[in-house]
Design an enzyme around this catalytic site. Structure first.
Site, PDB file in Angstrom:
ATOM      1  N   HIS A  43       0.835  -1.199   0.000  1.00 41.07           N
ATOM      2  CA  HIS A  43       0.000   0.000   0.000  1.00 41.07           C
ATOM      3  C   HIS A  43       0.867   1.244   0.000  1.00 41.07           C
ATOM      4  O   HIS A  43       0.871   2.033   0.945  1.00 41.07           O
ATOM      5  CB  HIS A  43      -0.933  -0.015   1.214  1.00 41.07           C
ATOM      6  CG  HIS A  43      -2.038  -1.004   1.064  1.00 41.07           C
ATOM      7  ND1 HIS A  43      -2.645  -1.622   2.123  1.00 41.07           N
ATOM      8  CD2 HIS A  43      -2.632  -1.491  -0.042  1.00 41.07           C
ATOM      9  CE1 HIS A  43      -3.577  -2.432   1.675  1.00 41.07           C
ATOM     10  NE2 HIS A  43      -3.583  -2.383   0.363  1.00 41.07           N
ATOM     11  N   HIS A  77      -0.049  -9.645   1.919  1.00 42.80           N
ATOM     12  CA  HIS A  77      -1.363  -9.815   2.548  1.00 42.80           C
ATOM     13  C   HIS A  77      -1.934 -11.208   2.319  1.00 42.80           C
ATOM     14  O   HIS A  77      -2.911 -11.591   2.955  1.00 42.80           O
ATOM     15  CB  HIS A  77      -2.383  -8.844   1.948  1.00 42.80           C
ATOM     16  CG  HIS A  77      -2.037  -7.410   2.126  1.00 42.80           C
ATOM     17  ND1 HIS A  77      -1.598  -6.891   3.309  1.00 42.80           N
ATOM     18  CD2 HIS A  77      -2.089  -6.365   1.267  1.00 42.80           C
ATOM     19  CE1 HIS A  77      -1.380  -5.594   3.166  1.00 42.80           C
ATOM     20  NE2 HIS A  77      -1.667  -5.259   1.939  1.00 42.80           N
ATOM     21  N   HIS A 127     -10.083  -4.989   4.067  1.00 46.76           N
ATOM     22  CA  HIS A 127      -8.627  -5.065   3.881  1.00 46.76           C
ATOM     23  C   HIS A 127      -8.257  -6.423   3.285  1.00 46.76           C
ATOM     24  O   HIS A 127      -8.761  -7.459   3.726  1.00 46.76           O
ATOM     25  CB  HIS A 127      -7.922  -4.860   5.225  1.00 46.76           C
ATOM     26  CG  HIS A 127      -6.451  -4.640   5.076  1.00 46.76           C
ATOM     27  ND1 HIS A 127      -5.570  -5.671   4.868  1.00 46.76           N
ATOM     28  CD2 HIS A 127      -5.708  -3.500   5.065  1.00 46.76           C
ATOM     29  CE1 HIS A 127      -4.343  -5.174   4.757  1.00 46.76           C
ATOM     30  NE2 HIS A 127      -4.411  -3.863   4.873  1.00 46.76           N
ATOM     31  N   GLU A 129      -5.729  -8.349   3.604  1.00 49.36           N
ATOM     32  CA  GLU A 129      -5.212  -9.375   4.529  1.00 49.36           C
ATOM     33  C   GLU A 129      -6.371 -10.058   5.253  1.00 49.36           C
ATOM     34  O   GLU A 129      -6.408 -11.285   5.382  1.00 49.36           O
ATOM     35  CB  GLU A 129      -4.266  -8.744   5.566  1.00 49.36           C
ATOM     36  CG  GLU A 129      -3.759  -9.780   6.570  1.00 49.36           C
ATOM     37  CD  GLU A 129      -3.279  -9.171   7.870  1.00 49.36           C
ATOM     38  OE1 GLU A 129      -2.489  -8.214   7.820  1.00 49.36           O
ATOM     39  OE2 GLU A 129      -3.716  -9.648   8.939  1.00 49.36           O
ATOM     40  N   THR A 166      -3.137  -8.544  11.533  1.00 48.16           N
ATOM     41  CA  THR A 166      -1.764  -8.468  12.076  1.00 48.16           C
ATOM     42  C   THR A 166      -1.359  -7.038  12.455  1.00 48.16           C
ATOM     43  O   THR A 166      -0.450  -6.857  13.264  1.00 48.16           O
ATOM     44  CB  THR A 166      -0.736  -8.987  11.047  1.00 48.16           C
ATOM     45  OG1 THR A 166      -0.888  -8.250   9.837  1.00 48.16           O
ATOM     46  CG2 THR A 166      -0.895 -10.460  10.785  1.00 48.16           C
ATOM     47  N   CYS A 195       1.415  -8.804  14.773  1.00 42.37           N
ATOM     48  CA  CYS A 195       2.821  -9.175  14.591  1.00 42.37           C
ATOM     49  C   CYS A 195       3.740  -8.236  15.368  1.00 42.37           C
ATOM     50  O   CYS A 195       3.374  -7.093  15.672  1.00 42.37           O
ATOM     51  CB  CYS A 195       3.182  -9.258  13.119  1.00 42.37           C
ATOM     52  SG  CYS A 195       3.666  -7.706  12.421  1.00 42.37           S
ATOM     53  N   SER A 223      -2.841   2.746   3.472  1.00 45.82           N
ATOM     54  CA  SER A 223      -2.154   1.731   4.289  1.00 45.82           C
ATOM     55  C   SER A 223      -2.795   1.662   5.672  1.00 45.82           C
ATOM     56  O   SER A 223      -2.774   2.629   6.434  1.00 45.82           O
ATOM     57  CB  SER A 223      -0.670   2.110   4.402  1.00 45.82           C
ATOM     58  OG  SER A 223      -0.109   1.550   5.563  1.00 45.82           O
ATOM     59  N   ASN A 225      -1.935   0.017   8.398  1.00 47.20           N
ATOM     60  CA  ASN A 225      -1.070   0.150   9.570  1.00 47.20           C
ATOM     61  C   ASN A 225      -0.595   1.594   9.736  1.00 47.20           C
ATOM     62  O   ASN A 225      -0.421   2.062  10.859  1.00 47.20           O
ATOM     63  CB  ASN A 225       0.071  -0.872   9.531  1.00 47.20           C
ATOM     64  CG  ASN A 225       1.163  -0.504   8.567  1.00 47.20           C
ATOM     65  OD1 ASN A 225       2.070   0.239   8.910  1.00 47.20           O
ATOM     66  ND2 ASN A 225       1.073  -0.989   7.334  1.00 47.20           N
ATOM     67  N   SER A 267       4.806  -0.131   5.042  1.00 44.07           N
ATOM     68  CA  SER A 267       5.009  -0.164   3.592  1.00 44.07           C
ATOM     69  C   SER A 267       5.666   1.125   3.081  1.00 44.07           C
ATOM     70  O   SER A 267       5.556   1.455   1.908  1.00 44.07           O
ATOM     71  CB  SER A 267       3.676  -0.422   2.897  1.00 44.07           C
ATOM     72  OG  SER A 267       2.658   0.356   3.468  1.00 44.07           O
TER      73      SER A 267
HETATM   74  S1  SF4 Z   1       3.034  -5.974   9.280  1.00 46.92           S
HETATM   75 FE1  SF4 Z   1       3.701  -7.913  10.173  1.00 46.92          FE
HETATM   76  S2  SF4 Z   1       2.291  -9.425   9.308  1.00 46.92           S
HETATM   77 FE2  SF4 Z   1       2.100  -7.608   8.048  1.00 46.92          FE
HETATM   78  S3  SF4 Z   1       3.550  -7.946   6.401  1.00 46.92           S
HETATM   79 FE3  SF4 Z   1       4.643  -6.819   7.984  1.00 46.92          FE
HETATM   80  S4  SF4 Z   1       5.671  -8.398   9.219  1.00 46.92           S
HETATM   81 FE4  SF4 Z   1       4.075  -9.398   8.002  1.00 46.92          FE
END
Ligand code: SF4
Length: 292
Positions: A43, A77, A127, A129, A166, A195, A223, A225, A267
């Site tokens: 992303h 993902h 999403h 993932e 995650t 994660c 994105s 995250n 990302s």
């Molecule tokens: S955020 Fe964590 S689960 Fe997602 S791609 Fe990165 S390491 Fe893998």
């Protein structure tokens, strides 16, 4: 001005691995072989563009039987179970860059579903993932929730298995688990699938946001995250700005700032963070970099 950059800012392990796999594959790919990615590799529009310059384009879906690629890369993902099956039957070369942590989540769900658990996934149902992971559940026995209001849909009499995206906010996931345990009438199984990269990023961002006057979060607007990091920082420091590139940094942000913090989503490539630092340096040539 002083600047603190989160040590974890930028590519996480899974993204780095997927991008490297795509670059390696692009370098080895020569006509008539044609490499595509299923969905943008990550992303981040700037990285997607850089890959396009190497001849690696993204396709949105695999429904069309009239396709012209012979190699397909699955991004970090992952992909829905049924799509992977379809691709295997096409005889394509598949480069599976699904992050091992996402694979682990898929396997947890597969196992829990085979034991009759109703799956509750805490995440954004749109999403990729979440769509890839939840596809391993029984089609009639899962629910994706993203806020407290969704809790009313939890089938409280079922055996429940709870799993998270995650990149979920750790505190939010804990709160949802607590709420579910208050209403569940049967066995509840909880998987810890946030994660380490996500947890470290969130922790560092919290610490930095608490100690600066301006916080900058660098990463794609699409994105998940990065958006979570932005929300976390904004709760602590109201002068938090989410940007994709250095062009969006404005001098007036720093008018009264002694300390500036920078974090970046999983990302966001290092070169974008470097350009943001250069832009700040152009605004205040005397800035000093501090470590966390
Ligand atoms: S955020 Fe964590 S689960 Fe997602 S791609 Fe990165 S390491 Fe893998």
């Amino acid at each position: 001005m002083e600047i603190i950059v989160a040590p974890s800012a930028g590519f996480c392990f899974g993204v780095k691995r997927a991008v490297n796999m795509a670059i390696d594959a692009a370098e080895q790919c020569s006509p008539p072989e044609k490499l595509n990615t299923l969905g943008p590799i990550i992303h981040n529009p700037q990285v997607v563009k850089a890959l396009e310059e190497k001849g690696v384009f993204s396709i949105d879906c695999v429904d069309d039987d009239d396709y012209d690629y012979n190699t397909l890369l699955i991004r970090s993902h992952g992909v829905k179970a049924e799509i992977m099956e379809k691709l295997k039957h096409r005889g394509l070369k598949i480069i599976d860059a699904t992050c091992p942590f996402v694979k682990k989540a898929q396997n947890y769900i597969k196992e829990a579903a085979s034991k009759g658990y109703f799956i509750i996934m805490v995440g954004d149902k749109n999403h990729p993932e979440v769509q890839s992971v939840i596809s391993f559940a029984d089609k009639n026995k899962f629910l994706v929730i993203n806020n407290n209001a969704d809790l009313k849909n939890v089938p409280v009499s079922e055996k429940l298995a709870i799993i998270s995206q995650t990149t979920q906010d750790v505190s939010f996931y804990k709160r949802i688990i607590e709420e579910i345990s208050k209403i569940a009438k049967n066995e509840t199984l909880v998987f810890d699938t946030i994660c380490d990269a996500t947890m470290i990023k969130q922790e560092e961002s919290k610490i930095i946001a608490s100690n600066v006057d301006v916080m900058i979060v660098v990463g794609g607007y699409n994105s998940a995250n990065t958006n979570k990091l932005q929300n976390i920082c904004k709760e602590i420091q109201k002068n938090t700005y989410h940007i994709e590139t250095e062009d969006e940094v404005f001098p007036e942000w720093f008018a009264n700032a002694g300390k500036v913090g920078i974090t970046a989503g999983a990302s966001t490539p290092d070169w974008i963070i470097e350009r943001v630092l250069k832009r700040i340096h152009d605004i205040d040539g005397a800035y000093k970099k501090l470590s966390l």
